[in-house]
Write an enzyme that holds these catalytic residues in place. Structure first.
Site, PDB file in Angstrom:
ATOM      1  N   HIS A 234      91.127  70.624  25.933  1.00 33.29           N
ATOM      2  CA  HIS A 234      91.718  70.676  24.472  1.00 33.29           C
ATOM      3  C   HIS A 234      92.894  71.625  24.703  1.00 33.29           C
ATOM      4  O   HIS A 234      93.927  70.918  24.180  1.00 33.29           O
ATOM      5  CB  HIS A 234      90.674  71.546  23.688  1.00 33.29           C
TER       6      HIS A 234
HETATM    7  C1  BDR Z   1      88.525  74.801  20.993  1.00 34.26           C
HETATM    8  O1  BDR Z   1      87.428  75.639  21.295  1.00 34.26           O
HETATM    9  C2  BDR Z   1      87.413  76.441  22.357  1.00 34.26           C
HETATM   10  O2  BDR Z   1      86.247  76.166  23.011  1.00 34.26           O
HETATM   11  C3  BDR Z   1      88.325  75.835  23.276  1.00 34.26           C
HETATM   12  O3  BDR Z   1      89.128  76.914  23.998  1.00 34.26           O
HETATM   13  C4  BDR Z   1      89.450  74.941  22.373  1.00 34.26           C
HETATM   14  O4  BDR Z   1      90.391  76.159  22.088  1.00 34.26           O
HETATM   15  C5  BDR Z   1      88.134  73.265  21.073  1.00 34.26           C
HETATM   16  O5  BDR Z   1      87.486  73.185  20.106  1.00 34.26           O
END
Ligand code: BDR
Ligand code: CA
Length: 292
Positions: A234
């Site tokens: 992500h």
């Molecule tokens: C986001 O939420 C967190 O778990 C990750 O770091 C990322 O920024 C993904 O939904």
């Protein structure tokens, strides 16, 4: 362009930081926020990542809770240390005594208007506080590139809500309504770029500290979900978008944020949203940057 990274490390935040730090992006400061883990953990992790990257930059701790309600850490995904139990060196540099929002305001006001780009890798609490405290400073911000939201994809923090926006929906609403030059990279795009066992092996071949640390982080990320053979990258999409925008397809959407759930919905704010990406080329670029 000069960059501030606002982050809540977090496994994928750590990978994004390592790429940004090693690939030559002009980062002047890191600011931290409660999100994946509590603020003291995310701030300590930012320092650990800097040590692995061989960089010394100011780290400014920010909000320790959302604007409303309590923090909701994601220990199940990131481990209770936020780095999946991967051993990182203990940081030598303590975080700055200047808080995140004060540091951001100072940096934005002492650079030319538009000169500071802000990467947002966690909940948007710090940026929302800046907008509330110093609206003229917010107008001087350059681009804001944020990982957050889900449009056509299901959410990961509710049926239609993504974690970063859901964790502080009130802050997300303030940020999306502020008229900033904002590009969102939602789950629709970030779920298209995934790391698997072959990618981990390729990172190990590079035999460089940031690549080796990333290989270990991705393996820990697998452990959190043994049923999946690959995991989405992500937060690395944010610095990757900054370096290689031509590998993303961006649309302009009219959006707002539901203040209860953090879900994106139709609304009055013109927001740029990256909906597609060239995963193969971006994986190569990530590995290249981590191997420097
Ligand atoms: C986001 O939420 C967190 O778990 C990750 O770091 C990322 O920024 C993904 O939904
Ligand atoms: Ca994050």
């Amino acid at each position: 362009m000069t960059i501030i990274i606002d982050t809540d490390p977090g496994i994928d935040d750590a990978i994004a930081l390592l790429y940004a730090l090693r690939s030559g992006q002009d980062i002047v400061a890191i600011t931290t926020v409660a999100g994946n883990l509590g603020l003291s953990v995310t701030t300590g992790n930012a320092a650990r990542v800097l040590a692995v990257a061989g960089r010394d930059l100011p780290i400014h701790a920010g909000a320790d809770a959302p604007l409303h309600g309590d923090a909701k850490p994601e220990i199940g995904i990131h481990g209770d240390d936020g780095l999946g139990g991967v051993a990182f060196p203990e940081p030598a540099t303590p975080s700055s005594t200047i808080g995140a929002v004060d540091a951001m305001i100072d940096l934005v006001n002492t650079h030319e208007p538009g000169a500071i780009t802000l990467f947002c890798l966690g909940p948007l609490t710090n940026l929302a506080q800046l907008i509330d405290m110093a609206p003229d400073c917010a107008k001087r911000l350059g681009r804001v590139i944020a990982m957050g939201g889900a449009l056509d994809e299901p959410g990961n923090a509710g049926a239609r809500a993504e974690f970063n926006l859901a964790h502080d929906a009130h802050a997300a609403d303030i940020v999306l309504s502020a008229g900033l030059d904002l590009t969102l990279i939602p789950l629709d795009a970030t779920r298209q770029i995934r790391a698997d066992a072959d990618y981990v092996a390729a990172l190990r071949v590079a035999d460089r500290p940031a690549a080796a640390a990333t290989a270990a982080l991705i393996e820990a990320y697998f452990d959190a979900s043994t049923s999946q053979k690959s995991r989405p990258l992500h937060d690395p999409c944010v610095p990757l978008y900054y370096s290689r925008p031509e590998l993303f397809e961006v649309e302009t959407r009219l959006l707002s944020v539901d203040r209860l759930t953090g879900a994106l919905e139709a609304g009055p704010n013109e927001i740029k949203v990256a909906m597609k990406l060239d995963a193969s080329s971006l994986r190569d670029e990530l590995r290249r940057g981590l191997s420097l």
